[in-house]
Design a protein around this motif. Sequence first.
Motif, mmCIF file in Angstrom:
data_model
loop_
_atom_site.group_PDB
_atom_site.id
_atom_site.type_symbol
_atom_site.label_atom_id
_atom_site.label_comp_id
_atom_site.label_asym_id
_atom_site.label_seq_id
_atom_site.Cartn_x
_atom_site.Cartn_y
_atom_site.Cartn_z
ATOM 1 N N GLU A 47 0.832 -1.204 0.000
ATOM 2 C CA GLU A 47 0.000 0.000 0.000
ATOM 3 C C GLU A 47 0.864 1.250 0.000
ATOM 4 O O GLU A 47 0.580 2.212 -0.722
ATOM 5 C CB GLU A 47 -0.918 -0.006 1.233
ATOM 6 N N ILE A 48 1.909 1.239 0.824
ATOM 7 C CA ILE A 48 2.824 2.385 0.892
ATOM 8 C C ILE A 48 3.504 2.595 -0.453
ATOM 9 O O ILE A 48 3.603 3.716 -0.963
ATOM 10 C CB ILE A 48 3.873 2.161 1.999
ATOM 11 N N LEU A 106 7.886 16.064 -8.012
ATOM 12 C CA LEU A 106 7.835 14.849 -7.197
ATOM 13 C C LEU A 106 8.358 15.121 -5.788
ATOM 14 O O LEU A 106 7.737 14.721 -4.796
ATOM 15 C CB LEU A 106 8.663 13.743 -7.860
ATOM 16 N N ILE A 107 9.489 15.813 -5.699
ATOM 17 C CA ILE A 107 10.085 16.122 -4.394
ATOM 18 C C ILE A 107 9.125 16.966 -3.554
ATOM 19 O O ILE A 107 8.925 16.709 -2.365
ATOM 20 C CB ILE A 107 11.432 16.853 -4.574
ATOM 21 N N CYS A 108 8.505 17.965 -4.165
ATOM 22 C CA CYS A 108 7.583 18.843 -3.435
ATOM 23 C C CYS A 108 6.333 18.088 -2.991
ATOM 24 O O CYS A 108 5.839 18.293 -1.872
ATOM 25 C CB CYS A 108 7.202 20.043 -4.297
ATOM 26 N N ARG A 109 5.819 17.219 -3.838
ATOM 27 C CA ARG A 109 4.637 16.444 -3.471
ATOM 28 C C ARG A 109 4.946 15.513 -2.297
ATOM 29 O O ARG A 109 4.181 15.422 -1.329
ATOM 30 C CB ARG A 109 4.138 15.617 -4.667
ATOM 31 N N ILE A 152 3.194 5.924 -3.133
ATOM 32 C CA ILE A 152 4.329 6.677 -3.679
ATOM 33 C C ILE A 152 4.372 6.572 -5.193
ATOM 34 O O ILE A 152 4.696 7.537 -5.898
ATOM 35 C CB ILE A 152 5.650 6.193 -3.045
ATOM 36 N N ASN A 153 4.022 5.420 -5.734
ATOM 37 C CA ASN A 153 3.966 5.283 -7.198
ATOM 38 C C ASN A 153 2.911 6.211 -7.800
ATOM 39 O O ASN A 153 3.080 6.712 -8.922
ATOM 40 C CB ASN A 153 3.701 3.832 -7.587
ATOM 41 N N ARG A 154 1.831 6.453 -7.059
ATOM 42 C CA ARG A 154 0.824 7.411 -7.541
ATOM 43 C C ARG A 154 1.388 8.828 -7.577
ATOM 44 O O ARG A 154 1.037 9.621 -8.457
ATOM 45 C CB ARG A 154 -0.432 7.336 -6.662
ATOM 46 N N GLU A 155 2.292 9.127 -6.651
ATOM 47 C CA GLU A 155 2.970 10.433 -6.673
ATOM 48 C C GLU A 155 3.817 10.561 -7.935
ATOM 49 O O GLU A 155 3.879 11.625 -8.561
ATOM 50 C CB GLU A 155 3.849 10.600 -5.422
#
Length: 220
Positions: free
Chosen positions: A152-153, A184-187, A157-160
């Motif tokens: 799930e984790i 990506l970093i900011c999200r 992150i893959n969705r990010e």
Amino acid sequence: MNQMDELQAMFADMMDSLKFVDAGEIPDIDLYMDQVTTFMNQHLSAFARDPENDKILTKTMINNYAKSDLLVPPVRKKYGIDHMILLLFIYYLKNFLSINDVARILAPLRSEYAKTPVVKKGKTAPPAPESGLSIRDIYERIYDGIGKHRDEITGEINREFECAKGTFTDVPERERGKLQQLELICRMSADIYFRKLFIERLLDQEQLRESGKETTEQGK
């Protein structure tokens, strides 16, 4: 493969290499400090930013944790299962929380669930927990549960990654990779910040509740 795809593949490789230390891997005998640092440095090296040079745990760190009341005192300079589990909790939490906050989070473990509870001067020891759980039991339940939610984790992150890939598609390709990486970093940073902020506020609320309780008891 573009830059973001390469980063996503790197993330997948990293997740495959990371594993929380299983309680069953911890020696069920008391260890000297050198043995403790050797164990931690071997079993947590995958979490280090620079595994070749970074020290996961040193003698100085252990002594500082003991002075800061993060650990229960060693017994004749030896460290048992409670010490090892507390050191693992400290390592996992201190990477994004202050040492003071980590100490507050672990306080119930030290004062209620340790084989030799640590109780501050002027305070009485709380009653033993009715559950009969040990620090090891608690660690196993928490990190076994987190391990089971690993997919799930990873999915979150893959969705990010996918969201970041959908941005800056209107700019030249040579600029796109850097800007999408920044996105990506900011999200991910925002996600970490919101969670960290809630943990801090939860701890502050708990401290206010404890302060109010102490004031009430002193006024009786």
